[in-house]
Design a protein around this motif. Structure first.
Motif, PDB file in Angstrom:
ATOM      1  N   PHE A  63      97.015  14.497 -15.580  1.00  0.00           N
ATOM      2  CA  PHE A  63      98.282  13.801 -15.801  1.00  0.00           C
ATOM      3  C   PHE A  63      98.988  13.619 -14.459  1.00  0.00           C
ATOM      4  N   GLN A  99     102.029  10.279 -17.301  1.00  0.00           N
ATOM      5  CA  GLN A  99     101.005   9.617 -18.084  1.00  0.00           C
ATOM      6  C   GLN A  99      99.621  10.108 -17.706  1.00  0.00           C
ATOM      7  N   ASN A 141      94.621   3.365 -15.884  1.00  0.00           N
ATOM      8  CA  ASN A 141      95.397   3.543 -17.109  1.00  0.00           C
ATOM      9  C   ASN A 141      96.895   3.469 -16.828  1.00  0.00           C
ATOM     10  N   ARG A 142      97.615   2.741 -17.667  1.00  0.00           N
ATOM     11  CA  ARG A 142      99.078   2.654 -17.579  1.00  0.00           C
ATOM     12  C   ARG A 142      99.642   2.745 -18.987  1.00  0.00           C
ATOM     13  N   PHE A 143     100.525   3.731 -19.190  1.00  0.00           N
ATOM     14  CA  PHE A 143     101.145   3.931 -20.490  1.00  0.00           C
ATOM     15  C   PHE A 143     102.630   4.173 -20.227  1.00  0.00           C
ATOM     16  N   ALA A 144     103.476   3.201 -20.548  1.00  0.00           N
ATOM     17  CA  ALA A 144     104.881   3.289 -20.156  1.00  0.00           C
ATOM     18  C   ALA A 144     105.783   2.640 -21.199  1.00  0.00           C
ATOM     19  N   ASP A 154     107.143   4.557 -16.044  1.00  0.00           N
ATOM     20  CA  ASP A 154     106.168   4.861 -15.000  1.00  0.00           C
ATOM     21  C   ASP A 154     106.720   4.603 -13.604  1.00  0.00           C
ATOM     22  N   TYR A 178     102.766  17.361 -23.735  1.00  0.00           N
ATOM     23  CA  TYR A 178     101.384  17.206 -24.179  1.00  0.00           C
ATOM     24  C   TYR A 178     100.830  18.555 -24.624  1.00  0.00           C
ATOM     25  N   GLN A 187     101.154  14.053 -28.076  1.00  0.00           N
ATOM     26  CA  GLN A 187     102.148  13.606 -27.104  1.00  0.00           C
ATOM     27  C   GLN A 187     103.497  13.465 -27.798  1.00  0.00           C
ATOM     28  N   TRP A 200     100.472  -0.457 -22.869  1.00  0.00           N
ATOM     29  CA  TRP A 200      99.303   0.371 -22.581  1.00  0.00           C
ATOM     30  C   TRP A 200      98.214  -0.542 -22.040  1.00  0.00           C
TER      31      TRP A 200
END
Length: 676
Positions: free
Chosen positions: A156, A162, A195-198, A215, A246, A256, A274
């Motif tokens: 992470f 993320q 990977n992008r998770f925001a 992010d 997490y 999460q 995502w």
């Protein structure tokens, strides 16, 4: 005498004083500046002093304001330059230690510092407008934190809180497997730094409107970081915070939780984005792209997916049970636990560049992702193999990530082939042997159908001489209708149905197509070698080349698969044996022989890039079909007895069926039209 002498001395003294005064007055008048120049210089010094005082006050005020100072850049630069002059010229200690030629350089340096401070202040003001009290979280240390168990290792990033990387233990890429690299040291990478998770956080209420993505923020850990639990928090200046926690279970599931505290009630987690790219982890880039894609399931509906093997996108029209970025044998699945609301877009794009380590890009934009201010929301991640038994435990249709085919093909796979395969696999047998045993079992089950098909073909073969006689009797194309009528009459009198052999073939077709969908989904075949094939889940190249050949490379590939050649050869041999049982003059099928021989050749191009396990199954199926045909012919079919039966059938009265009657009527009408 004395009086006269004194008088002379006084005159000389007075004369000397007058001359000295005259010289001094003349020298003074000669060096006196012009009156206008003196006045101008005097006024200039007063003006400079006044402007410097104004500059000091203005510059000081400018640094403290919240908005940009003015639109006139030239005027602002002038003010700051004069400020720099004042600071340097009024610093007596500085002036005393530098040469007069260095003053301009020192002033320029001081000016640069003032301009930098002004721009930094303006940037800070703008960040405060965009991020509100969270602008203090825009700087920080980009640290990595790890959660790990026996099956998975997840990294992470502190920036965005993320997932930075997800590695699956016990699995590796084909390339590491092929090169003999240790699996423990080279785990399968399901997610990497792409990977992008925001979440997009907005609050347009009042003057302190904010609009930013999570992010962009740096998070810091809360408490100790254990092997299976991590809490990251971004805390603003007023004690409010956004927290992402997490928790990793003992397998492939990651919880999460998104929490927020002391935020404005009008703050909204408006959108979730995502995105990630899928690494090429399998041998065949083309084959991997055929099954990798975005899968999803609406509540109370079956699963759906974007078109595999090509670019595609779609709109999300309702609440989702889950959303998956699927690869060949592994998936990253996001389960919103009922929190996704209606709206959004999903897409995937094929990465055409063969030199790229990635095969496909996934993206999802979810509007109203179910997260709000000062609440707690939980998502669940599944990061693991497409294991049917494990996915079924979720009871939300995730097992349909494994695409076993449409309708009847999927039904056959789920209710017959999968239980059969799992039973054989449970015995600890090799994958090549399992496929061989499955082929034998399928051939035994379908033997009655093959027997009926062969019996029908044998009848057609026995009638072949009589049909050839009819062809000689009516050689003229104008008599084609008459010839066809008598041929149908022959079939009816002998009790032979020319289409009887088609029904068993049609029944077997779903089995062939079901296997076509099943074999590429069996993760158990992945990286399992058999004979010359090093991976039964991919092609078995005995020869390959790097040069791209137009059309050929696009449809055939840059290699030759041996199991595909064997399959095509066995299918061609089976076709030839089967065609000997058929008459080439069957009505309505003049090109059947050509089509039957063309099909095996087409299979070479079609199957060359598919899995060796699939070609191996079809090869065995054709070989066993020929063996079954030989057994039936030798031990179950007596052609002499069958011919005698056909002749006896001619003597029996025949009742025409409605279909036969309609067919004869149509033929009669057609013949009458041809005469006209």
């Amino acid at each position: 005498m004395s009086v006269t002498k004194k008088s002379t001395m006084d005159k000389r003294s007075i004369l000397g004083l007058v001359l000295i005064a005259a010289i001094m007055i003349g020298f003074s008048l000669f060096n006196k500046p012009d009156e206008e120049e003196a006045d101008s210089d005097k006024d200039g010094k007063k003006k400079q002093k006044k402007e410097v005082q104004v500059s000091e006050e203005t510059a000081e005020d400018t640094l403290d304001v919240e908005e940009p100072i003015a639109d006139n850049v030239t005027e602002i630069d002038s003010i700051y330059y004069e400020k720099a002059q004042s600071l340097v010229l009024n610093d007596s200690a500085l002036i005393a230690n530098i040469d007069s030629t260095q003053i301009d350089s020192v002033i320029s340096s001081e000016y640069t510092k003032l301009i930098g401070a002004k721009e930094e202040k303006e940037e800070t003001n703008q960040l405060a407008k965009d991020y509100g009290d969270f602008y203090v979280n825009l700087e920080g240390s980009d640290d990595i934190y790890v959660l790990e168990n026996e099956k998975i290792r997840i990294e992470f990033a502190s920036k965005g809180a993320q997932i930075r990387k997800a590695e699956l233990k016990g699995f590796t890429s084909y390339f590491n497997y092929h090169e003999g690299n240790a699996v423990d040291e080279n785990p399968y990478i399901l997610i990497d730094s792409t990977n992008r998770f925001a979440f997009n956080i907005v609050d347009f209420n009042g003057d302190n409107a904010i609009d930013f993505w999570t992010d962009d923020l740096y998070f810091t850990p809360v408490g100790d970081v254990s092997e299976n639990e991590l809490v990251l928090r971004a805390e603003n200046q007023k004690g409010g915070y956004i927290e992402i926690a997490y928790v990793l279970d003992d397998k492939y599931e990651l919880s999460q939780k998104i929490r927020s505290y002391n935020l404005s009630p009008s703050t909204d987690f408006e959108t979730l984005e995502w995105e990630m790219k899928a690494l090429q982890n399998e041998k065949s880039r083309w084959q991997e792209n055929q099954v990798a894609g975005v899968f999803y399931k609406y509540s109370e509906e079956t699963r759906d997916y974007l078109t595999e093997g090509t670019d595609d996108d779609d709109e999300i029209e309702a609440s989702l049970d889950w959303l998956a970025f699927k690869q060949s044998f592994f998936s990253a699945v996001l389960i919103p636990n009922g929190n996704f609301e209606r709206g959004g877009e999903i897409a995937h794009y094929v990465i055409e560049d063969e030199s790229s380590p990635y095969i496909k890009k996934y993206s999802a934009e979810i509007e109203s992702p179910g997260v709000s201010a000062n609440t707690e929301t939980e998502y669940t991640w599944y990061l693991g193999p497409n294991d049917l038994a494990y996915l079924e435990t979720y009871d939300i249709g995730m097992h349909k990530l494994v695409n076993h085919g449409w309708k009847i093909f999927g039904w056959i796979n789920r209710n017959f082939f999968l239980p059969l395969y799992q039973s054989l696999d449970g015995m600890g047998l090799g994958q090549g042997l399992i496929i061989f045993l499955m082929t034998i079992i399928v051939r035994l089950i379908t033997m009655p159908l093959v027997f009926r098909n062969y019996r029908s073909s044998a009848k057609m073969k026995l009638l072949k001489p009589e049909i050839e006689e009819l062809a000689k009797k009516y050689p003229d194309p104008k008599d084609a209708m008459k010839k066809q009528q008598e041929t149908m009459a022959l079939y009816r009198s002998t009790g032979v149905n020319p289409m009887a052999g088609c029904l068993p073939m049609l029944i077997q077709m779903p089995i062939l197509f079901a296997m076509f969908r099943l074999v590429p989904t069996l993760v158990e075949l992945r990286q399992e070698s058999f004979l010359w094939a090093d991976d039964l889940s991919s092609f078995d190249a005995i020869f390959s080349w790097n040069q791209h050949i137009p059309i050929l490379s696009d449809f055939y590939g840059n290699h030759v698969s041996l199991f595909t050649l064997l399959m095509a050869g066995a299918t061609l041999a089976y076709t030839r044996v089967n065609m000997t049982q058929m008459t080439p003059t069957q009505p309505g099928m003049p090109n059947m022989k050509f089509i039957m021989y063309l099909f095996p050749i087409m299979m070479i191009f079609f199957f060359n890039r598919y899995s060796a396990g699939l070609s191996y199954y079809y090869f065995l199926s054709s070989v066993l079909s020929m063996a079954v045909m030989f057994i039936i012919k030798k031990y179950f079919i007596d052609e002499d007895k069958l011919l005698k039966q056909l002749q006896e059938n001619k003597k029996k009265p025949k009742k025409k069926s409605r279909f036969q009657q309609r067919l004869e009527d149509m033929q009669r009408q057609q013949a009458q039209r041809n005469k006209k």
